[in-house]
Design a protein around this motif. Structure first.
Motif, PDB file in Angstrom:
ATOM      1  N   GLN A 333       0.810  -1.222   0.000  1.00  0.00           N
ATOM      2  CA  GLN A 333       0.000   0.000   0.000  1.00  0.00           C
ATOM      3  C   GLN A 333       0.842   1.270   0.000  1.00  0.00           C
ATOM      4  N   VAL A 334       2.141   1.136   0.054  1.00  0.00           N
ATOM      5  CA  VAL A 334       3.010   2.306   0.194  1.00  0.00           C
ATOM      6  C   VAL A 334       3.213   2.961  -1.170  1.00  0.00           C
ATOM      7  N   PRO A 335       2.975   4.277  -1.291  1.00  0.00           N
ATOM      8  CA  PRO A 335       3.281   4.964  -2.551  1.00  0.00           C
ATOM      9  C   PRO A 335       4.783   5.101  -2.729  1.00  0.00           C
ATOM     10  N   VAL A 336       5.223   5.051  -4.000  1.00  0.00           N
ATOM     11  CA  VAL A 336       6.646   5.100  -4.335  1.00  0.00           C
ATOM     12  C   VAL A 336       6.913   6.390  -5.097  1.00  0.00           C
ATOM     13  N   GLY A 337       7.906   7.141  -4.626  1.00  0.00           N
ATOM     14  CA  GLY A 337       8.267   8.382  -5.311  1.00  0.00           C
ATOM     15  C   GLY A 337       9.072   9.288  -4.400  1.00  0.00           C
ATOM     16  N   GLU A 338       9.514  10.373  -4.966  1.00  0.00           N
ATOM     17  CA  GLU A 338      10.240  11.387  -4.197  1.00  0.00           C
ATOM     18  C   GLU A 338       9.243  12.467  -3.809  1.00  0.00           C
ATOM     19  N   PHE A 339       8.651  12.298  -2.614  1.00  0.00           N
ATOM     20  CA  PHE A 339       7.575  13.165  -2.155  1.00  0.00           C
ATOM     21  C   PHE A 339       8.031  14.007  -0.961  1.00  0.00           C
ATOM     22  N   ARG A 340       7.359  15.126  -0.811  1.00  0.00           N
ATOM     23  CA  ARG A 340       7.531  15.973   0.370  1.00  0.00           C
ATOM     24  C   ARG A 340       6.154  16.471   0.805  1.00  0.00           C
ATOM     25  N   LEU A 341       6.061  16.915   2.040  1.00  0.00           N
ATOM     26  CA  LEU A 341       4.786  17.302   2.625  1.00  0.00           C
ATOM     27  C   LEU A 341       4.691  18.822   2.748  1.00  0.00           C
ATOM     28  N   LEU A 342       3.561  19.356   2.309  1.00  0.00           N
ATOM     29  CA  LEU A 342       3.200  20.754   2.550  1.00  0.00           C
ATOM     30  C   LEU A 342       1.883  20.772   3.318  1.00  0.00           C
ATOM     31  N   GLU A 343       1.721  21.747   4.212  1.00  0.00           N
ATOM     32  CA  GLU A 343       0.518  21.808   5.043  1.00  0.00           C
ATOM     33  C   GLU A 343      -0.140  23.173   4.900  1.00  0.00           C
ATOM     34  N   THR A 344      -1.469  23.166   4.983  1.00  0.00           N
ATOM     35  CA  THR A 344      -2.237  24.409   4.977  1.00  0.00           C
ATOM     36  C   THR A 344      -3.241  24.364   6.120  1.00  0.00           C
ATOM     37  N   ILE A 345      -3.507  25.517   6.700  1.00  0.00           N
ATOM     38  CA  ILE A 345      -4.494  25.638   7.768  1.00  0.00           C
ATOM     39  C   ILE A 345      -5.137  27.008   7.643  1.00  0.00           C
ATOM     40  N   ASP A 346      -6.434  27.120   7.913  1.00  0.00           N
ATOM     41  CA  ASP A 346      -7.155  28.338   7.558  1.00  0.00           C
ATOM     42  C   ASP A 346      -7.236  29.371   8.671  1.00  0.00           C
ATOM     43  N   GLU A 363       3.564  16.555  -2.417  1.00  0.00           N
ATOM     44  CA  GLU A 363       4.101  17.141  -3.635  1.00  0.00           C
ATOM     45  C   GLU A 363       5.376  16.420  -4.038  1.00  0.00           C
ATOM     46  N   GLY A 364       5.589  16.260  -5.358  1.00  0.00           N
ATOM     47  CA  GLY A 364       6.818  15.634  -5.831  1.00  0.00           C
ATOM     48  C   GLY A 364       6.590  14.830  -7.096  1.00  0.00           C
ATOM     49  N   GLU A 365       7.513  13.911  -7.384  1.00  0.00           N
ATOM     50  CA  GLU A 365       7.459  13.074  -8.589  1.00  0.00           C
ATOM     51  C   GLU A 365       7.150  11.640  -8.189  1.00  0.00           C
ATOM     52  N   GLY A 366       6.149  11.089  -8.841  1.00  0.00           N
ATOM     53  CA  GLY A 366       5.723   9.726  -8.566  1.00  0.00           C
ATOM     54  C   GLY A 366       4.318   9.520  -9.100  1.00  0.00           C
ATOM     55  N   GLY A 386     -14.072  14.442   6.141  1.00  0.00           N
ATOM     56  CA  GLY A 386     -13.353  14.489   4.862  1.00  0.00           C
ATOM     57  C   GLY A 386     -12.602  13.185   4.618  1.00  0.00           C
ATOM     58  N   PRO A 387     -11.668  13.192   3.652  1.00  0.00           N
ATOM     59  CA  PRO A 387     -11.124  14.412   3.037  1.00  0.00           C
ATOM     60  C   PRO A 387     -11.742  14.739   1.684  1.00  0.00           C
ATOM     61  N   GLU A 388     -11.534  16.002   1.252  1.00  0.00           N
ATOM     62  CA  GLU A 388     -11.745  16.414  -0.124  1.00  0.00           C
ATOM     63  C   GLU A 388     -10.392  16.342  -0.838  1.00  0.00           C
ATOM     64  N   VAL A 389     -10.375  15.718  -2.018  1.00  0.00           N
ATOM     65  CA  VAL A 389      -9.122  15.424  -2.713  1.00  0.00           C
ATOM     66  C   VAL A 389      -9.025  16.287  -3.971  1.00  0.00           C
ATOM     67  N   GLU A 390      -7.856  16.874  -4.164  1.00  0.00           N
ATOM     68  CA  GLU A 390      -7.573  17.649  -5.380  1.00  0.00           C
ATOM     69  C   GLU A 390      -6.177  17.274  -5.879  1.00  0.00           C
ATOM     70  N   GLN A 391      -6.078  16.913  -7.167  1.00  0.00           N
ATOM     71  CA  GLN A 391      -4.804  16.475  -7.748  1.00  0.00           C
ATOM     72  C   GLN A 391      -4.439  17.349  -8.939  1.00  0.00           C
ATOM     73  N   ASN A 392      -3.182  17.765  -8.990  1.00  0.00           N
ATOM     74  CA  ASN A 392      -2.642  18.530 -10.109  1.00  0.00           C
ATOM     75  C   ASN A 392      -1.430  17.777 -10.649  1.00  0.00           C
ATOM     76  N   LEU A 393      -1.483  17.435 -11.942  1.00  0.00           N
ATOM     77  CA  LEU A 393      -0.429  16.629 -12.568  1.00  0.00           C
ATOM     78  C   LEU A 393       0.185  17.420 -13.715  1.00  0.00           C
ATOM     79  N   THR A 394       1.522  17.408 -13.786  1.00  0.00           N
ATOM     80  CA  THR A 394       2.248  18.119 -14.836  1.00  0.00           C
ATOM     81  C   THR A 394       3.179  17.159 -15.544  1.00  0.00           C
ATOM     82  N   ARG A 395       3.103  17.150 -16.897  1.00  0.00           N
ATOM     83  CA  ARG A 395       4.006  16.349 -17.728  1.00  0.00           C
ATOM     84  C   ARG A 395       4.857  17.310 -18.537  1.00  0.00           C
ATOM     85  N   GLY A 402       3.717  16.688  -9.646  1.00  0.00           N
ATOM     86  CA  GLY A 402       2.619  17.569  -9.290  1.00  0.00           C
ATOM     87  C   GLY A 402       2.331  17.493  -7.810  1.00  0.00           C
ATOM     88  N   SER A 403       1.072  17.650  -7.452  1.00  0.00           N
ATOM     89  CA  SER A 403       0.682  17.645  -6.040  1.00  0.00           C
ATOM     90  C   SER A 403      -0.689  17.018  -5.885  1.00  0.00           C
TER      91      SER A 403
END
Length: 509
Positions: A333-346, A363-366, A386-395, A402-403
């Motif tokens: 179940q583990v995702p594979v990639g070079e990821f990092r964590l960003l956090e937001t709070i309102d 965020e990262g590549e994978g 939640g959660p509400e999920v939003e994905q942004n992918l860049t090629r 992406g994130s």
């Protein structure tokens, strides 16, 4: 005798008129004349120019040429577009003929350029409609059908003069056929992966490229890619991968250096593959057919000096090793990639009973499509929605990244510090370091004293009515049958008003 001479002269006069009409320009191909001007300028040389296309015989033997010609009248030839490529035929040189007619003192010149085509084999072929541009005039042909039959048996030569020897051949001699030579090219087809060994779930970029040197541009040309590419891609598809294909784009050259030599590289296919299991990725050798020209040994002015043929290029087969992930309780179940964590709070101030938004952004590549929401450790002191999920992918530039954001609504029930790092966590595998890592929150908001109201939803800032009502609403508990009693009282009042209305109407009558 005199009586018979008159009809003969009359017939000759009609014949001259008919020849003059045949040599006159055709009205349907003449461009529209410019409107009259106060001071008329002399006509342009091409104002009376006309052109048409003539197709060869619909049936010919395998040892004969099929021809497509265009005829230009009323102007000198300046430029013309290339003759079309016919499926099942190869171009085999051109010829030009100039015909001059003088009728009643008027001189007309007709130039005919003929392209010869040699059939590869017998059969029925379809000539698709096409257009040509001659001296700026656009001429269209509706196409047709061509049948190529076997060569007839050679008959015994009949006594008499040599057949096929025309007046021009007697004057200038029969033209010798051009000799063509095939030049060596340095082009090749290659399937290029960026890695030869990957972990399960790790992305590998592959590209199918055609390389050729700048000197080979005049020798090679692409042939029927719309038919060849789908068949090639079916051979390259892998059943055990998640594929992220790059957006389709035009095949344009880019300058690269390989082996210390400069090449023009054409990208035919590009994708990022993520293996789903440890089965190796095997890519067979795929063929690409190209048009290759043979060059005339002695180039002649005014001719193409090239003879089209075909050459097939094969890529080298490739095998990419896929390694399983190291042992781990959540390895599948583990995702594979070079990821990092960003956090937001309102918000920055928190109280019990008040909802606030928290965003867990990876965020990262994978393979972001396979990335699941982080595990959330909840308890009686915290409500999580939640959660509400939003994905942004860049090629871009051979990379896919992406994130992916997971947005939650949290309601704290108890004052004090809220350790989000113990509540939100995501285990990932970094293929660059070949190690597991845990992405966890670094925020520790502090929850204040008990709030005056319970609000597990946000007011609507765009609507002033609901904003005011929701912020000032009373949260006192009320009996469930309260509205039922209100309905009963309302019905009684309506019945009384109806009775009064009926009584008043009766009195008025």
């Amino acid at each position: 005798m005199f009586a018979m001479a008159v009809p003969v002269r009359f017939v000759c006069f009609l014949l001259l008129l008919w020849l003059g009409a045949a040599g006159a320009p055709r009205a349907q191909t003449v461009p529209p004349a410019a409107p009259a001007q106060p001071a008329p300028a002399p006509p342009a040389p091409t104002s009376a120019a006309e052109a048409d296309i003539v197709l060869g015989r619909p049936q010919l033997s395998i040892n004969e040429y099929y021809t497509i010609s265009f005829r230009l009248r009323g102007a000198a030839l300046e430029k013309y577009s290339a003759f079309p490529d016919l499926e099942g035929f190869k171009k085999s040189g051109k010829s030009s003929t100039t015909t001059t007619r003088i009728v009643n003192g008027k001189t007309s010149v007709e130039l005919t350029i003929t392209q010869r085509y040699a059939a590869y084999g017998e059969g029925d072929y379809v000539l698709k409609p096409f257009t040509m541009t001659i001296n700026g005039l656009t001429v269209r042909s509706g196409g047709g059908a061509v049948r190529v039959v076997s060569q007839p048996a050679a008959a015994a030569p009949a006594p008499g003069p040599v057949q096929g020897l025309g007046l021009l051949d007697q004057l200038f001699g029969k033209p010798k056929p051009q000799e063509y030579v095939e030049l060596q090219d340095q082009a090749f087809l290659a399937l290029v992966p960026d890695k030869m060994s990957v972990f399960v779930g790790e992305g590998v970029h592959i590209g199918l490229y055609f390389y050729l040197t700048p000197a080979d541009q005049g020798l090679l040309n692409f042939y029927d890619l719309t038919r060849q590419l789908p068949a090639i891609l079916r051979q390259l598809r892998q059943r055990t991968v998640w594929e992220e294909s790059f957006n389709e784009q035009e095949i344009e050259p880019e300058t690269v250096t390989a082996g210390g030599k400069q090449y023009l590289r054409y990208r035919l296919y590009e994708a990022m593959l993520y293996p789903l299991n440890a089965q190796p990725l095997t890519f067979p050798a795929v063929p690409l057919q190209m048009i290759k020209y043979r060059v005339a040994k002695k180039p002649a002015e005014g001719l193409d000096n090239r003879l089209a043929g075909y050459k097939t290029y094969l890529s080298q087969p490739r095998t990419i090793e896929v390694k399983p992930l190291p042992p781990h309780p959540l390895r599948d179940q583990v995702p594979v990639g070079e990821f990092r964590l960003l956090e937001t709070i309102d918000r920055t101030a928190f109280r019990t009973g008040e909802a606030f938004r928290y965003g867990f952004v990876v965020e990262g590549e994978g393979n972001l499509a396979a990335l699941s929401a982080p595990t959330v450790a909840t308890g009686p002191t915290l409500e999580v929605y939640g959660p509400e999920v939003e994905q942004n992918l860049t090629r871009q530039a051979g990379r896919v990244g992406g994130s992916k954001q997971f947005s939650y609504r949290l309601v704290a029930r108890q004052p004090g510090p809220l350790p989000l790092d113990t509540l939100f966590a995501l285990v990932v595998f970094n293929p660059a370091t070949a190690r597991y890592d845990t992405l966890h929150s670094g925020l520790h908001p502090r929850i204040g004293g008990a709030a005056q109201r319970l609000a597990t939803f946000d007011s609507l800032p765009a609507d002033p009515f609901y904003k005011e009502v929701l912020n000032t609403a009373d949260n006192t508990l009320r009996p469930l049958n309260e509205y039922r009693q209100v309905r009963l009282y309302a019905n009684i009042i309506l019945a009384v008003l109806l009775a009064v209305a009926i009584f008043s109407r009766w009195r008025s009558r």
